[in-house]
Every structure is written in C-alpha cells, then in structure tokens.
Design an enzyme around this catalytic site. Structure first.
Site, PDB file in Angstrom:
ATOM      1  N   SER A  83      37.936  37.152  24.151  1.00 33.60           N
ATOM      2  CA  SER A  83      37.539  35.756  24.297  1.00 33.60           C
ATOM      3  C   SER A  83      36.067  35.566  23.980  1.00 33.60           C
ATOM      4  O   SER A  83      35.248  36.479  24.212  1.00 33.60           O
ATOM      5  CB  SER A  83      37.794  35.345  25.756  1.00 33.60           C
ATOM      6  OG  SER A  83      37.213  34.093  26.017  1.00 33.60           O
ATOM      7  N   TYR A 121      36.437  35.917  34.685  1.00 36.23           N
ATOM      8  CA  TYR A 121      37.399  35.961  33.572  1.00 36.23           C
ATOM      9  C   TYR A 121      36.754  36.612  32.341  1.00 36.23           C
ATOM     10  O   TYR A 121      37.300  37.562  31.758  1.00 36.23           O
ATOM     11  CB  TYR A 121      37.897  34.547  33.241  1.00 36.23           C
ATOM     12  CG  TYR A 121      38.612  34.499  31.909  1.00 36.23           C
ATOM     13  CD1 TYR A 121      39.855  35.108  31.759  1.00 36.23           C
ATOM     14  CD2 TYR A 121      38.027  33.885  30.800  1.00 36.23           C
ATOM     15  CE1 TYR A 121      40.498  35.112  30.528  1.00 36.23           C
ATOM     16  CE2 TYR A 121      38.660  33.875  29.575  1.00 36.23           C
ATOM     17  CZ  TYR A 121      39.892  34.489  29.439  1.00 36.23           C
ATOM     18  OH  TYR A 121      40.511  34.502  28.215  1.00 36.23           O
ATOM     19  N   LYS A 166      37.459  40.437  30.285  1.00 36.15           N
ATOM     20  CA  LYS A 166      37.695  40.646  28.849  1.00 36.15           C
ATOM     21  C   LYS A 166      36.641  41.592  28.275  1.00 36.15           C
ATOM     22  O   LYS A 166      36.931  42.455  27.442  1.00 36.15           O
ATOM     23  CB  LYS A 166      37.664  39.293  28.121  1.00 36.15           C
ATOM     24  CG  LYS A 166      38.823  38.367  28.509  1.00 36.15           C
ATOM     25  CD  LYS A 166      40.139  38.918  27.995  1.00 36.15           C
ATOM     26  CE  LYS A 166      41.326  38.085  28.393  1.00 36.15           C
ATOM     27  NZ  LYS A 166      42.603  38.635  27.911  1.00 36.15           N
TER      28      LYS A 166
END
Ligand code: UDP
Length: 335
Positions: free
Chosen positions: A127, A151, A155
């Site tokens: 991402s 989050y 990643k």
C-alpha cells in the site's frame, strides 16, 4: 479418476489468498479470463462467497497451517497472490492487535506453508500507506517509508519480511503498493462491498441511492488548489491486470521488489464529488468538516516502474469512467 481429471489436477494453479475480497475478486476474474486455474483461500470475514465465480473456494484462514498444507498438497501451486489483510485505517489505530496478528502473523503462516511446499513466487498486496506523509510528489518507490498508522506499518513490516525471505530462502516476490483502489467490474457483477464503508467514492454514491443522508468532506483548508485532499484513484480492474502482469514477470525471472500501482493523476475530494454528481445527474449533499487525522494533503504515484517492469499501464485513465463503473455497481449490486 478419469484422465481429464488428472490433467486438470496437474495444471498449473495460482493460489489467491483473500480472493473473495474487493481487489482479490477482480484479480480472480482476470486470472480466470486468462484461462489460469485458481484456488481461492478466504475465511469470508470480509470477502463474499458470491464473488469467486467459477474458481474453487476453500473457506479457510491463512493462519490455519493444516488447511494450507491440504491445499498445497492437493494442487500444483505455482505462485501465490496474497490479499488477505484487514484494511481499515481507523480500526487499525483502535485495535492494532487485530492488524498485527492477521496482516503480519498470519502472513508468516502463509509464507511458512509456501516454503514447506517449495512455492517460491509471491505477489503481495502492499500500500501507499507504507510511505506515510509524503516529502515529495509524485511518490516513487525510493520515497522514504514512515507509515503513520498500524495498517501501513503492517504492510511495511511484510515488505521487510519478504526482502529477508528473498535473501535467505530464495522466495521471489513483487509487492504492489496500491494507491486508492476504486471502481467496479464493467459487467456490474462484482464491486466494492465493505463491512464498514469509509471510502470517498462509495460513500458519495450512497448519498444518491439514499443509503446516506450526506457526505462529510474532511478538510477544506489543505494547501491544494481547491483546499481538499488529492488522491490517485486507480480502477480495480487495472489493479487486477497488474497482478496478472506481476505473475508473468516473476515467471520470467523479474527482480524481487516493490512497485507502485497508481495512474499518476490526482483528483481532489471536491472534483470526485462533482464528478459523482455529473455521472449520476443528481446533487451529492455535502457537509464540510474538520480534517481527518492522518490524511496527507496529496498522494499521487509515480508509476514508471510498473510500466517498465510489469509492461502495464492503466486503461481506466479518467476519474469519470472510474466513478461511472462504481455507479453501475452501486445501482445493481446484490451483496
Ligand atoms: N474523504 C472525505 N469524506 C469521506 C471519506 C473520505 O472527505 O467520507 C476524503 C479523505 O479525507 C481523503 C479522500 O477522501 O482525502 C480519500 O479517502 P478514502 O478514505 O477514500 O481513501 P484513503 O486515501 O484514506 O485511502
């Protein structure tokens, strides 16, 4: 077992973890259209059974090593595409344990199963959230990575794990750093359907279907031409075709690396809402609110690496056609 069954068992197969989710299901569709055998492994916590079409669905969690062993034993898996992750930024802040456990911990279980079964090719969903607040625009792959929420950190951590597994175990990977996924399959049969909807385009369209009374615009005082945030919206079918291209690149011996997926074009929140109004022929009721914490003013990808390494370029190049496909889905969706 009949001869034809034996052939299909022997045929090369791609395991798609999280293939019943938004980006996963569009990628499964693209792979099937290329005549590739697909096994989807999905626990259906976020995904939808209806999306996988003709592909085989194994309802299992990627943290279930025994279930993964059974899939790898039963099928000749050539490569894995890994989409299985939670992806709500706000939830990752309030419940980081859930995100580190699944997005990092369960990924380790999947990687271990791949290594046990000698599967050495992986396409991973990363991402632009790994970059954090940009220091330059457009953002290329060498931009510093300082994720600003759990989050994005999950990643980023998996990217680092993959680099180490590549060096130590010869695991070859391409990690695709998505910018803002948007739109739906043009045939209207699959599209965005989240447990909690937080994204701008579906929320704006839901004001037109009557599911929402209004949309909040988070901040009008950014240092951008119209004061609202700018994002690089990329069509989900373009993301899907990039995963197919990444598999081909890995099969051709491409270097293991991280690659941005964006259009290279930005659209502001006001532009997106205005385009929704044009596409739907109705006003989107808007409430102007304060900035949402953690939102950088501008996120736009440099996509040269995707073009050269993956020999890929986006086919959906205007925000209008991306929104039109999302609107088609929003009006006819059945899950
Ligand atoms: N946004 C907004 N109202 C909403 C949802 C999003 O103004 O109800 C803005 C958000 O602040 C960001 C842009 O729209 O600038 C895209 O947000 P989204 O949540 O779709 O994706 P993100 O960029 O956070 O991944």
């Amino acid at each position: 077992m009949m001869f034809s069954d034996r052939i299909s068992v022997m045929k090369e197969t791609i395991l798609v973890a999280g293939g019943a989710g938004y980006i996963g299901s569009h990628t499964v569709r693209a792979l099937c259209e290329e005549g590739i055998n697909v096994v989807v492994v999905d626990n259906l916590s976020e995904g939808h059974r209806e999306t996988v079409g003709g592909a085989l669905l194994v309802e299992a969690d990627i943290n279930d090593a025994a279930a993964l062993d059974a899939v790898f034993a039963e099928h000749t898996i050539n490569a894995v595409i890994h989409f299985s992750a939670y992806a709500y930024v706000g939830e990752s802040v309030s419940n980081p344990q859930k995100y580190y456990h699944n997005n990092v911990g369960a990924t380790l279980t999947l990687l271990a199963a791949m290594l046990r079964h000698n599967v050495k090719q992986l396409v991973f969903s990363s991402s632009c959230a790994t970059y954090g607040n940009p220091v330059r625009i457009p953002i290329d792959e060498s931009h510093p990575q300082n994720p600003v929420n759990p989050y994005g950190t999950t990643k980023f951590m998996v990217e680092r794990i993959l680099a180490d597994y590549h060096s130590a175990y010869g695991l070859n990977y391409i990690a695709l750093r998505y910018f803002n996924a948007a739109g739906a399959h043009p045939d209207g049969s699959i599209g965005e359907s989240h447990r909690i909807e937080t994204h701008l385009i579906p929320l704006a369209l839901k004001t037109i279907t009557g599911e929402r009374a209004y949309i909040e615009v988070f901040g009008t005082d950014y240092d951008t031409p119209d004061g609202t945030c700018i994002r690089d919206y990329i069509h989900v079918c373009d993301l899907a075709s990039a995963h197919c291209a990444a598999l081909r690149a890995l099969a051709d011996g491409a270097e293991s690396r991280c690659i941005n997926l964006g259009t290279g074009q930005g659209a502001s929140v006001r532009e997106v809402i205005h385009t929704c109004e044009e596409v739907c022929g109705k006003k989107v009721p808007v409430v102007f609110s304060a900035r949402r914490p953690g939102d950088p003013p501008v996120l736009v990808a440099a996509n040269n690496l995707a073009k050269t390494v993956l020999k890929w370029s986006p086919r959906w190049t205007t925000i209008r056609e991306i929104i039109a496909s999302a609107w088609n889905w929003e009006q006819h969706r059945n899950f």
